[in-house]
Enzyme design. Structure first.
Site, PDB file in Angstrom:
ATOM      1  N   ARG A 193       0.814  -1.219   0.000  1.00 55.45           N
ATOM      2  CA  ARG A 193       0.000   0.000   0.000  1.00 55.45           C
ATOM      3  C   ARG A 193       0.844   1.264   0.000  1.00 55.45           C
ATOM      4  O   ARG A 193       0.300   2.371   0.012  1.00 55.45           O
ATOM      5  CB  ARG A 193      -0.949   0.005   1.208  1.00 55.45           C
ATOM      6  N   LYS A 194       2.151   1.118  -0.039  1.00 59.97           N
ATOM      7  CA  LYS A 194       3.038   2.278  -0.057  1.00 59.97           C
ATOM      8  C   LYS A 194       3.366   2.676  -1.495  1.00 59.97           C
ATOM      9  O   LYS A 194       3.188   1.907  -2.435  1.00 59.97           O
ATOM     10  CB  LYS A 194       4.326   1.974   0.722  1.00 59.97           C
TER      11      LYS A 194
END
Length: 385
Positions: free
Chosen positions: A211-212
């Site tokens: 999710r980064k």
């Protein structure tokens, strides 16, 4: 940023791969495609880089680790970057490198992913929670100042969801002997008054979860200008073994990041600016549609948001979360009120964290999201405001 769902549930894993051709619009009897919470922007360049490593047969402790570290140090603007196995490992090793141990206190926001507090406790220190502003989600500097005691060794400042902490206010809030560390897990690319997050404190801790903005699947890094601290982190990630490889002055851990994973991250790191530009564009679409309806995220004037997630606030959060999911739109809580977790319920009352926990909603967010996707999400969300 929260990587798991509310109260112990877990979302479906973010899938890897660039968005392919858009499916045709759903007609009668045809289901609409779901919208994922997150989708890493990876493709042919990453596939080729990983294949090259596989062909060498050297999957760990090889040249790709050093190349990834050099790219990270350049991107953040620090002299050193040390790649490790996760963002949690980065925080743990940064604290161990400082010698945090029994009897030491480290100040942590009450609204953050639990890894921030857990790492302190795993060093046998005590995570001292402070409340946050429920609109910015960031620790309030005046409360940080009130929490300092003679046992306080450090403050873990969290740039939550990519929004930079008000760094000068935080510096003023604590005595010089208290070390400022950054939990910059979601803030690669973010800047405070022109300085990159990860280069503000004595050490910065990054994450490369899917999710980064840059992902290695799982992974993290510690950034610093201090060669001695970087050396300590390198030893600790590799069992405590010295550079010569013949002694262990103090025991360490296996927190290494494999070459094959570093190879996955390098092509993304090379286009970090483009990835951040794309996320800013998606955030702009969301804000244009939602600003009149819900609390929308942003950064202070002069700062650049890292846009790890797009998190709004609204009163009917739980209804909205269920409603979006019912329409095939993955959404999630923002993150945790740490004080509500069983391990930390003895730390006091934190109304700001409680309010943030109750009202924050993470919407689908990725560089690959289209304007049509954003229209679909915001139309569905508008029913709950």
């Amino acid at each position: 940023m929260s990587d798991t769902g509310p109260e112990g549930t877990a979302p479906r894993a973010a899938s890897v791969g660039r968005a392919g051709p858009r499916p045709a619009a759903a007609g009668a009897g045809q289901e609409r495609a779901g919208i994922r919470l997150a989708r890493p922007d990876v493709g042919e360049a990453e596939l080729a880089a990983v294949a090259d490593v596989l062909a060498t047969g050297q999957l760990t402790m090889g040249p790709q680790v050093e190349a990834f570290e050099a790219g990270l140090a350049h991107a953040v603007g620090t002299a050193e970057a040390v790649a490790v196995s996760s963002g949690t490992a980065a925080i743990h090793l940064a604290l161990l490198a400082l010698g945090i141990g029994e009897g030491d206190e480290v100040i942590v926001p009450a609204y953050t992913f639990p890894a921030t507090a857990n790492a302190v406790e795993l060093c046998r220190g005590r995570a001292v929670l402070v409340d946050v502003d429920p609109e910015t989600f960031l620790a309030r500097p005046e409360l940080v100042a009130e929490a300092v005691t003679r046992r306080t060794r450090a403050v873990l400042a969290v740039h939550l969801f990519g929004r930079p902490v008000e760094w000068e206010e935080l510096q003023t809030a604590v005595p010089q002997e208290v070390v400022l560390l950054e939990d910059a897990a979601g803030a690669l690319g973010a800047t405070y008054r022109g300085t990159s997050c990860g280069a503000l404190g004595l050490m910065g801790c990054l994450s490369f979860h899917p999710r980064k903005i840059v992902t290695t699947g799982e992974g993290g890094a510690v950034t610093t200008d201090e060669a001695e601290l970087a050396g300590a982190v390198r030893r600790l990630r590799h069992h405590g073994i010295t550079a010569g490889g013949f002694d262990i002055p103090a025991p360490g851990l296996n927190y290494r990041l494999a070459d094959v994973l570093c190879a996955l991250g390098i092509p993304q790191l090379e286009r970090l600016d483009a990835l951040l530009d794309a996320r800013e564009r998606v955030a702009g679409w969301y804000t244009e549609r939602l600003e009149p309806l819900v609390g929308t995220p942003g950064a202070s004037e002069g700062d650049r948001h890292g846009w790890q997630a797009y998190v709004v606030t609204l009163d009917r959060r739980d209804e909205a979360l269920a409603g979006l999911r019912a329409e095939g739109i993955e959404a999630q809580i923002g993150t945790y009120a740490v004080n509500r977790l069983s391990a930390y319920r003895d730390r006091g009352a934190f109304p700001g964290a409680d309010a943030a926990f109750a009202r924050a909603l993470a919407l689908p967010f990725a560089a690959t999201l289209t304007e049509d996707d954003v229209d679909r999400v915001t139309t569905a969300l508008a029913r709950f405001v």
